[in-house]
Design a protein around this motif. Structure first.
Motif, PDB file in Angstrom:
ATOM      1  N   SER A  86       0.596  -1.321  -0.064  1.00 30.37           N
ATOM      2  CA  SER A  86      -0.380   0.121  -0.070  1.00 30.37           C
ATOM      3  C   SER A  86       1.290   1.520  -0.107  1.00 30.37           C
ATOM      4  CB  SER A  86      -0.784   0.440   1.127  1.00 30.37           C
ATOM      5  OG  SER A  86      -0.398  -0.033   2.622  1.00 30.37           O
ATOM      6  N   LEU A  87       2.009   1.537  -0.070  1.00 28.38           N
ATOM      7  CA  LEU A  87       3.153   2.164   1.055  1.00 28.38           C
ATOM      8  C   LEU A  87       3.538   2.422  -1.283  1.00 28.38           C
ATOM      9  CD1 LEU A  87       5.736   1.155   2.710  1.00 28.38           C
ATOM     10  CD2 LEU A  87       3.868   2.998   3.064  1.00 28.38           C
ATOM     11  N   PRO A  88       4.065   3.354  -1.536  1.00 28.24           N
ATOM     12  CA  PRO A  88       4.423   4.079  -2.873  1.00 28.24           C
ATOM     13  C   PRO A  88       5.375   4.126  -2.767  1.00 28.24           C
ATOM     14  CG  PRO A  88       3.691   6.319  -1.699  1.00 28.24           C
ATOM     15  CD  PRO A  88       3.732   5.319  -0.632  1.00 28.24           C
ATOM     16  N   LYS A  89       6.209   3.119  -4.692  1.00 24.09           N
ATOM     17  CA  LYS A  89       6.801   3.023  -4.841  1.00 24.09           C
ATOM     18  C   LYS A  89       8.494   3.090  -4.338  1.00 24.09           C
ATOM     19  CE  LYS A  89       5.720  -0.496  -8.009  1.00 24.09           C
ATOM     20  NZ  LYS A  89       5.267  -1.032  -7.566  1.00 24.09           N
ATOM     21  N   GLU A  90       8.571   4.864  -4.026  1.00 25.85           N
ATOM     22  CA  GLU A  90       9.967   5.395  -3.015  1.00 25.85           C
ATOM     23  C   GLU A  90      10.276   5.013  -2.286  1.00 25.85           C
ATOM     24  OE1 GLU A  90       6.610   8.556  -3.754  1.00 25.85           O
ATOM     25  OE2 GLU A  90       7.700   7.636  -5.508  1.00 25.85           O
ATOM     26  N   ASP A  91       8.582   5.104  -1.358  1.00 22.62           N
ATOM     27  CA  ASP A  91       8.695   4.466   0.340  1.00 22.62           C
ATOM     28  C   ASP A  91       8.653   2.553   0.378  1.00 22.62           C
ATOM     29  OD1 ASP A  91       8.419   6.918   0.501  1.00 22.62           O
ATOM     30  OD2 ASP A  91       6.182   6.534   1.947  1.00 22.62           O
ATOM     31  N   GLN A  92       8.543   2.108  -0.396  1.00 19.94           N
ATOM     32  CA  GLN A  92       8.466   0.530  -0.501  1.00 19.94           C
ATOM     33  C   GLN A  92      10.257   0.250  -1.128  1.00 19.94           C
ATOM     34  OE1 GLN A  92       6.196  -1.544  -3.403  1.00 19.94           O
ATOM     35  NE2 GLN A  92       4.415  -0.606  -2.927  1.00 19.94           N
TER      36      GLN A  92
END
Length: 96
Positions: free
Chosen positions: A11-17
């Motif tokens: 559920s996190l944005p790609k950059e946070d992942q």
């Protein structure tokens, strides 16, 4: 990855992942180095008796091998036990 430990990473944005993945990798590397350093220090302290030679005596070498095997077996058993407990905790927690 374990949802109970890291939350729902999908559920996190790609950059946070990517940032989380990098942090997890760094923690794993740090943990591996800490384990290795602990193994070396403990076996060296327990097994090496003299510094009169550049090489180990046969009994020192056997002690180091035995010590390393015991340490690694113990670490593996602890890791497996934590994995079992983690799976059990994940199965006991209902998904929302």
């Amino acid at each position: 990855m374990d949802k109970s430990m890291f939350g729902d990473l999908a559920s996190l944005p790609k950059e946070d992942q990517a940032r989380m993945s990098t942090m997890i990798d760094q923690f794993q590397i740090r943990d591996s180095l800490r384990t290795y350093n602990t193994l070396v220090e403990r076996c060296f302290t327990d097994c090496v008796e003299t510094f009169w030679r550049r090489t180990l005596h046969k009994h020192e070498e056997a002690c180091v091998k035995r010590c390393a095997e015991k340490f690694l077996k113990h670490s593996m058993r602890v890791g497996l036990r934590y994995a079992e407990l983690n799976l059990g905790a994940g199965a006991a927690t209902p998904d929302q």
